[in-house]
Design an enzyme around this catalytic site. Structure first.
Site, PDB file in Angstrom:
ATOM      1  N   PRO A  37      62.902  10.157  42.963  1.00  0.00           N
ATOM      2  CA  PRO A  37      62.882   9.526  44.288  1.00  0.00           C
ATOM      3  C   PRO A  37      63.900  10.185  45.206  1.00  0.00           C
ATOM      4  O   PRO A  37      65.031  10.454  44.805  1.00  0.00           O
ATOM      5  CB  PRO A  37      63.287   8.081  43.988  1.00  0.00           C
ATOM      6  N   MET A  38      63.483  10.466  46.426  1.00  0.00           N
ATOM      7  CA  MET A  38      64.399  11.014  47.427  1.00  0.00           C
ATOM      8  C   MET A  38      64.149  10.288  48.731  1.00  0.00           C
ATOM      9  O   MET A  38      63.025  10.270  49.239  1.00  0.00           O
ATOM     10  CB  MET A  38      64.172  12.519  47.591  1.00  0.00           C
ATOM     11  N   GLN A  91      61.120   2.765  42.102  1.00  0.00           N
ATOM     12  CA  GLN A  91      62.521   2.762  41.693  1.00  0.00           C
ATOM     13  C   GLN A  91      63.283   1.689  42.461  1.00  0.00           C
ATOM     14  O   GLN A  91      63.215   1.631  43.693  1.00  0.00           O
ATOM     15  CB  GLN A  91      63.196   4.119  41.914  1.00  0.00           C
ATOM     16  N   CYS A 122      72.928   7.172  42.063  1.00  0.00           N
ATOM     17  CA  CYS A 122      73.168   7.522  43.467  1.00  0.00           C
ATOM     18  C   CYS A 122      74.659   7.781  43.700  1.00  0.00           C
ATOM     19  O   CYS A 122      75.496   6.917  43.426  1.00  0.00           O
ATOM     20  CB  CYS A 122      72.692   6.397  44.378  1.00  0.00           C
ATOM     21  N   LYS A 164      67.745   5.877  35.544  1.00  0.00           N
ATOM     22  CA  LYS A 164      68.217   7.214  35.904  1.00  0.00           C
ATOM     23  C   LYS A 164      69.699   7.089  36.218  1.00  0.00           C
ATOM     24  O   LYS A 164      70.110   6.173  36.930  1.00  0.00           O
ATOM     25  CB  LYS A 164      67.456   7.764  37.106  1.00  0.00           C
ATOM     26  N   ASN A 226      67.737  16.171  34.244  1.00  0.00           N
ATOM     27  CA  ASN A 226      67.655  16.351  35.690  1.00  0.00           C
ATOM     28  C   ASN A 226      68.845  17.195  36.148  1.00  0.00           C
ATOM     29  O   ASN A 226      69.939  17.044  35.635  1.00  0.00           O
ATOM     30  CB  ASN A 226      67.656  14.979  36.374  1.00  0.00           C
ATOM     31  N   ASP A 228      69.180  20.985  38.781  1.00  0.00           N
ATOM     32  CA  ASP A 228      68.966  22.430  38.889  1.00  0.00           C
ATOM     33  C   ASP A 228      67.647  22.896  38.291  1.00  0.00           C
ATOM     34  O   ASP A 228      67.573  23.968  37.673  1.00  0.00           O
ATOM     35  CB  ASP A 228      70.135  23.204  38.253  1.00  0.00           C
ATOM     36  N   GLY A 250      63.887  17.055  41.490  1.00  0.00           N
ATOM     37  CA  GLY A 250      64.254  16.478  42.777  1.00  0.00           C
ATOM     38  C   GLY A 250      64.160  17.500  43.880  1.00  0.00           C
ATOM     39  O   GLY A 250      63.083  17.893  44.309  1.00  0.00           O
TER      40      GLY A 250
END
Length: 397
Positions: A37-38, A91, A122, A164, A226, A228, A250
């Site tokens: 999610p972004m 999410q 976050c 996450k 998660n 790179d 992401g």
């Protein structure tokens, strides 16, 4: 040998990993790839564009539990999916067990999603300064109570709950191994780890060795890596060196929704690689514009929101400054089509110039935390009051 390989002592990299479907509770994803999610990016339009390019699990933008419980229209829109979107993945971010449980029950009882992910990763100051996001697992009891509340609310509807997270707050206050074990024991269906602390934000290189360590400790549920993942090769490399069960993508897909087609090709053993020339990129941009217009039911708003994607889409391609500025100011689909048609559409894929880091990397920074947050692993009355403020926003950073 990569840095990650050097850090993970004893793990062989001579053979490609065995890439199997990803099973999360009662959901099986043929390609073990998850879209992270972004905020402001992974709306229904972008998710559809990604699905049209390849397989995976596509998670909606993060939404706060409080906003859902209060029936905020924007929050409800975030957890409203297209009829043909399956599996539907939401999410939720929250800091109060009762509110998180109520939000999860809304999603589950109303049939809004097939999978719920909880965000404990976050690093944005507006979240961590109140004890939320990546700061929250430091408070063990609160973390456990939130997991328990979410699982209790989702279980009657057979909806798997995952989490996450990041490595921790900083190098001296890592929480990921303990949090992973707590999550497994609580009944969480899978854990995803971003290999950075909140203090690192997106700077430097993600610590893939932490993902390997988590995988060694958490053995009964899938562990996802998660950080790179800029190419299909990066995803396979992460799975090889860490042993993780899947990857979470992401920023690497920003301006490159075809990355999922490339990932699917590599993970299913295909020799086909996805290397779009500028004509294919232009067609993808226009398709994105159409989907954004439909999503907002407003062509002007859809085109304005599309503007921020242009630099990502055009990274590395031979597009001059004037053309780039023009595309960053498009006002309609007609305007978009005309500007795209004015590019050198025969330009081929530019190779590595189109790959690599996307978005701002930033520098390490001191995490913003409530006063005295690190003094104890227990939650004080003062901190409990501050946490209630952490859910005021509808979506996260």
């Amino acid at each position: 040998m990569t840095i990650a390989q050097e850090l993970i002592e004893g793990r062989t990299t001579s053979d490609s990993p065995e890439i199997a479907p990803l099973t999360i509770g009662n959901i099986t994803v043929p390609v073990p790839v998850v879209l992270a999610p972004m905020a402001g990016i992974t709306n229904a339009a972008f998710r559809r564009l990604c699905r049209e390019n390849g397989g995976g699990l596509y998670v909606a933008e993060m939404v706060t539990s409080r906003a859902l419980v209060e029936r905020n229209p924007q929050a409800i829109q975030i957890v409203t999916f297209d009829d043909d979107e399956r599996p539907r993945s939401a999410q939720v971010y929250g800091v109060d067990p009762a509110t998180v449980g109520a939000a999860v029950k809304i999603i589950a009882s109303e049939g809004r999603a097939d999978h719920i992910d909880l965000n404990f990763g976050c690093p944005v100051p507006k979240v961590t300064r109140r004890g939320g996001g990546a700061a929250l697992p430091w408070k063990r009891e609160l973390f456990t109570r939130i997991l328990d509340a979410a699982i209790e609310a989702a279980s009657p509807y057979d909806i798997p709950v995952t989490i996450k997270m990041r490595k921790g707050i900083d190098a001296d206050h890592e929480t990921y191994l303990e949090a992973g074990i707590i999550a497994q024991e609580a009944g969480i269906a899978a854990v995803a780890l971003h290999g950075r602390t909140a203090a690192e934000y997106y700077s430097g290189r993600a610590d893939w060795s932490a993902i390997a360590k988590l995988k060694a400790e958490v053995t009964r549920i899938p562990v996802l890596g998660n950080g790179d993942i800029w190419s299909a090769e990066d995803a396979v490399e992460m799975m090889r060196v860490t042993g993780c069960d899947g990857v979470v993508v992401g920023r690497g897909c920003q301006g490159r929704p075809w990355l999922f087609a490339d990932l699917e090709a590599v993970m299913t053993g295909s020799q086909r690689r996805v290397r779009p020339g500028l004509r294919e990129v232009a067609d993808t941009i226009f398709r994105h514009g159409e989907l954004m217009t439909h999503f907002y039911a407003d062509e002007d708003k859809g085109c304005r929101d599309l503007r921020k994607h242009m630099a990502w889409y055009l990274k590395g391609y031979p597009v001059g400054g004037d053309a780039r500025r023009g595309l960053a100011m498009i006002s309609s689909l007609k305007d978009l089509r005309e500007k795209l048609d004015g590019l050198d559409l025969d330009a081929p894929y530019p190779g590595v110039a189109a790959e690599g880091q996307r978005g701002r990397q930033g520098t390490p920074k001191q995490p913003h935390l409530p006063h005295g947050w690190l003094d104890s692993r227990e939650l004080s009355d003062e901190h409990r009051a501050r946490l209630e403020e952490a859910e005021l926003d509808v979506s996260g950073g």
